[in-house]
Design an enzyme around this catalytic site. Structure first.
Site, PDB file in Angstrom:
ATOM      1  N   VAL A 172       0.814  -1.394  -0.005  1.00  0.00           N
ATOM      2  CA  VAL A 172       0.332  -0.069   0.176  1.00  0.00           C
ATOM      3  C   VAL A 172       0.699   0.997   0.041  1.00  0.00           C
ATOM      4  O   VAL A 172       0.608   2.090  -1.123  1.00  0.00           O
ATOM      5  CB  VAL A 172      -0.971   0.114   0.858  1.00  0.00           C
ATOM      6  N   LYS A 173       2.261   1.067   1.232  1.00  0.00           N
ATOM      7  CA  LYS A 173       2.220   2.681   0.957  1.00  0.00           C
ATOM      8  C   LYS A 173       3.239   2.630  -0.303  1.00  0.00           C
ATOM      9  O   LYS A 173       3.876   3.881  -0.977  1.00  0.00           O
ATOM     10  CB  LYS A 173       4.184   2.188   1.907  1.00  0.00           C
ATOM     11  N   ILE A 174       3.756   1.602  -0.819  1.00  0.00           N
ATOM     12  CA  ILE A 174       4.669   1.671  -2.010  1.00  0.00           C
ATOM     13  C   ILE A 174       3.691   2.731  -3.609  1.00  0.00           C
ATOM     14  O   ILE A 174       4.907   3.031  -4.734  1.00  0.00           O
ATOM     15  CB  ILE A 174       4.980   0.067  -2.413  1.00  0.00           C
TER      16      ILE A 174
END
Length: 293
Positions: A172-174
């Site tokens: 999700v962060k990437i």
């Protein structure tokens, strides 16, 4: 949670995160960084300086990592005197940085064999949000560990999302960062086109903010960096942005997705780095997008 907290990595984001942990958690914090300056500054908030990262691993029940890349995390964990050597049953290691998904899942398996847990909890938003304690955290790990960590994460984040098993926080962060980088490129393109078409760039961005093109990237990266052409060091650099984008491109390849927008953003970041601007805030790509060739 009356457990000893450890913290390794007191850089741009790590120092304010550690400060909030110390001030709000009610637990003791033992911290280490190769630079003694942030450790000295944190003494006023009751943070104790460790002599080494190994000492943090040996003494802390929960170890937070705020490091520049997955490669650095892997070295700290697997190297001589690393966290795998000091790991013990019940210990939890939390990676707050952005690291490759496959590496994250491999490390989790290695800690699990020792009875310890490795959790990905990469943070999003700006240094100002880290100082204010209003970061967004995307967590990958089992539900029980997430529930135990949530009060600590809440000391420096206003939004904490359990994204699924280990590695899902990194996914999700990437993807969050991939979308951000592509949006900043779009803003830089709009900025350059608007100027050459006779529109005041301040007016352009203000008008965009009142329409469907409004975004966090516009109001922060656009108005505060691209518009005034301010790209300071000790912000999220082009080098770091390209590192994170490489993780997104790896995921895209593994998923058989043609991420052409991400590849385009990667090209602009590469140009900035090759021109010597790799240490500057990543919206510096607007310098190159706006150039006449």
């Amino acid at each position: 949670m009356n457990r000893q907290i450890g913290f390794i990595g007191l850089g741009v984001m790590g120092e304010p995160i550690c400060r909030n942990l110390a001030l709000k958690s009610g637990a003791g914090v033992l911290a280490y960084d190769r630079d003694p300056a942030p450790m000295a500054r944190l003494e006023a908030q009751g943070v104790h300086a460790a002599i080494s990262a190994q000492a943090v691993g040996e003494q802390a029940d929960i170890v937070f990592l705020s490091l520049p890349s997955g490669e650095v995390v892997a070295g700290l964990v697997r190297g001589a005197g690393g966290l795998l050597q000091t790991a013990r049953p019940g210990q939890v290691v939390v990676d707050l940085g952005t690291s490759p998904v496959d590496l994250t899942r491999q490390l989790a398996q290695e800690f699990e064999r020792l009875g310890a847990s490795f959790v990905d909890a990469p943070v999003a938003r700006t240094r100002a949000a880290a100082v204010a304690g209003t970061l967004s955290v995307m967590v990958g790990g089992d539900a029980r560990t997430f529930d135990a960590l949530r009060p600590l994460l809440g000391t420096f984040a206003s939004d904490v999302t359990h994204c699924g098993p280990v590695g899902c926080g990194q996914v999700v962060k990437i993807l969050n960062n991939m979308v951000l980088f592509e949006t900043v490129v779009a803003l830089a393109e709009a900025h350059a086109i608007g100027i050459r078409s006779g529109v005041d760039p301040q007016l352009l961005f203000e008008a965009l903010s009142k329409g469907s093109a409004d975004s966090f990237a516009l109001r922060n990266h656009g108005m505060k960096a691209i518009l005034p052409a301010q790209f300071p060091e000790r912000a999220f650099s082009a080098e770091y942005a390209r590192k994170d984008l490489s993780y997104a491109l790896r995921l895209a390849q593994e998923s058989a997705v043609d991420a052409s927008g991400a590849r385009n953003a990667d090209g602009w970041l590469r140009q900035a780095i090759e021109a010597g601007d790799g240490d500057l805030y990543f919206p510096v790509v607007s310098r190159f997008i706006g150039r006449k060739h």
